[in-house]
Design an enzyme around this catalytic site. Structure first.
Site, PDB file in Angstrom:
ATOM      1  N   TYR A 109      77.219 -33.229   4.810  1.00 16.03           N
ATOM      2  CA  TYR A 109      78.091 -32.267   5.304  1.00 16.03           C
ATOM      3  C   TYR A 109      77.151 -31.249   4.540  1.00 16.03           C
ATOM      4  O   TYR A 109      77.170 -31.134   3.214  1.00 16.03           O
ATOM      5  CB  TYR A 109      79.334 -32.397   4.947  1.00 16.03           C
ATOM      6  CG  TYR A 109      80.252 -31.090   5.172  1.00 16.03           C
ATOM      7  CD1 TYR A 109      80.914 -31.022   6.502  1.00 16.03           C
ATOM      8  CD2 TYR A 109      80.401 -30.272   4.394  1.00 16.03           C
ATOM      9  CE1 TYR A 109      81.562 -29.717   6.545  1.00 16.03           C
ATOM     10  CE2 TYR A 109      80.934 -28.967   4.680  1.00 16.03           C
ATOM     11  CZ  TYR A 109      81.759 -28.665   5.932  1.00 16.03           C
ATOM     12  OH  TYR A 109      82.128 -27.605   6.161  1.00 16.03           O
ATOM     13  N   GLU A 191      78.152 -24.328   9.955  1.00 16.45           N
ATOM     14  CA  GLU A 191      78.615 -25.697   9.464  1.00 16.45           C
ATOM     15  C   GLU A 191      77.531 -26.652  10.004  1.00 16.45           C
ATOM     16  O   GLU A 191      77.560 -26.621  11.521  1.00 16.45           O
ATOM     17  CB  GLU A 191      79.796 -26.114   9.771  1.00 16.45           C
ATOM     18  CG  GLU A 191      80.284 -27.559   9.499  1.00 16.45           C
ATOM     19  CD  GLU A 191      81.735 -27.720   9.604  1.00 16.45           C
ATOM     20  OE1 GLU A 191      82.690 -27.427   8.864  1.00 16.45           O
ATOM     21  OE2 GLU A 191      82.079 -28.211  10.773  1.00 16.45           O
TER      22      GLU A 191
END
Ligand code: GDP
Ligand code: MN
Length: 383
Positions: A109, A191
């Site tokens: 992530y 993101e």
């Protein structure tokens, strides 16, 4: 402003960040020919909506044949997809992205966003990327305090936290590219989850979410052109046209307020008395009576609303203008739900007179607390 995954990926790609090869379709008629032009047989089919959580909600599927791909595209295109981030009414899938399936070795992530408290951009990473990220416990952050981006020691710290020694140069250069994008396009959230390490050790962005600072859009034509009004709720998009700050919520007490701070305080008070707001609505400071009228109509279109709570503190917005808008919106038709009003400020007597003369039946409250508590009592007793 949000953009779709495929648009975000194309932006990444144009900035030398690796993404899987793929194409989008918007009608089922194109599916066959697009699948034929793609030089691979292992596909990931991805519903394009504003909102994540698609993996868990059935909006992402990996298949290993053209036939299966076609079948899945048929079942998802034009359908409503409900994920944990779309709200209960979900989003219609109007676009589907068909990509080459990447063989994943590890999912990471990574995101860049603004930390308001620390007043700087930050990088957040986790070695446990993927669809369970909300449950993830291992996150590492670095503040970006230099306009040049992260310092080398910060990059090394992230690489170490992620256990990425083999791909360390590639990761360091990826972070630089992401930071440059973040600044260049006035991004507020960038993101990538997951950022995959494939079997060959390459870093590939398998998903991308971007949101942009609305205040910067005037200088970001390339981005503002990507705006997709179809992704907004119909009432939200109507409100946006009138430049009303309107956000749909889950409850049954409709709120009509001037000023974002007052609107938040009103919603807090409703919550304090045990109720739930249907919406956040700030009509703004200098709203005209036409704008008020439109705002009232938008509220009345939401059938979940059982009680309307009006909280107006007239300053630049004069109470008489507000009253005119309210009376015009109610027109000749009878409003069937109770309306509780707390009304104070400039031209208040004139405003009250206009409302009384109109014959509109309102419940008058002296304070915000009184208004919110009456609203909650009324929803509870009227049901
Ligand atoms: P989200 O759930 O809306 O965030 O959608 P994502 O694009 O992140 O996809 C969800 C999950 O699908 C990812 O975490 C991956 O595990 C999987 N996935 C997405 N693309 C690929 C791919 O190319 N190959 C493989 N094997 N899995 C993928
Ligand atoms: Mn994702």
């Amino acid at each position: 402003m949000f953009i779709h995954e495929y648009q975000a990926k194309s932006l990444l790609n144009r900035n030398q960040i690796l993404i899987p090869e793929g194409k989008v379709i918007t009608t089922i008629n194109d599916a066959d020919s697009v699948l034929n032009t793609l030089p691979f047989k292992n596909y990931v089919i991805k519903a394009q909506i504003y909102g994540g959580g698609r993996g868990k909600a059935g909006g992402i599927l990996t298949v290993d044949s053209k036939e299966e791909a076609l079948e899945y595209v048929k079942t998802i295109l034009g359908k409503r997809l409900v994920t944990t981030q779309t709200g209960p009414s979900g989003k219609i899938v109007r676009t589907v992205l068909i990509e080459e399936k990447v063989n994943i070795e590890k999912e990471i992530y990574i995101s860049l966003t603004i930390d308001r408290k620390r007043a700087c951009p930050i990088v957040i990473v986790s070695p446990e990327g993927g669809i369970e990220i909300e449950k993830g416990k291992t996150f590492f952050e670095e503040d970006i305090t230099s306009p040049m981006g992260l310092y080398p020691f910060q990059k090394r710290r992230l690489i170490y936290s992620l256990g990425l020694r083999e791909s360390s140069d590639e990761f360091a250069s990826l972070i630089e590219k992401l930071y440059r994008l973040f600044i260049k396009y006035d991004i507020t959230l960038l993101e990538i989850n997951p950022l995959a390490i494939d079997k060959m050790g390459r870093l590939v962005a398998l998903d991308a979410k971007m949101s942009f600072d609305d205040n910067g859009l005037f200088r970001q034509k390339e981005i503002s052109d990507l705006y997709d009004p179809g992704e907004l709720d119909p009432l939200e998009s109507e409100a946006q046209k009138e430049s009303l700050n309107y956000v749909k919520m889950d409850g049954n007490i409709g709120c009509l307020v001037n000023g974002a701070g007052l609107a938040m305080a009103t919603i807090d008070l409703i919550d304090f008395y045990g109720g739930k707001a249907t919406n956040f609505l700030d009509v703004g400071g200098g709203a005209s009576s036409e704008k008020i009228e439109k705002a009232v109509r938008i509220l009345l279109e939401d059938k979940r609303m059982k009680v309307m709570l009006i909280n107006i503190f007239g300053g630049i917005l004069r109470c008489d203008r507000f009253a005119e808008g309210l009376v015009n919106a109610s027109g000749n038709k009878e409003i069937k739900i109770p309306i509780i009003i707390r009304f104070k400020g400039t031209m208040i007597e004139e405003g009250k007179r206009i409302i009384r003369d109109s014959g509109l039946n309102l419940i008058w409250a002296d304070s915000m607390e009184e208004a919110a508590s009456i609203a909650v009592i009324r929803v509870n007793t009227d049901q």
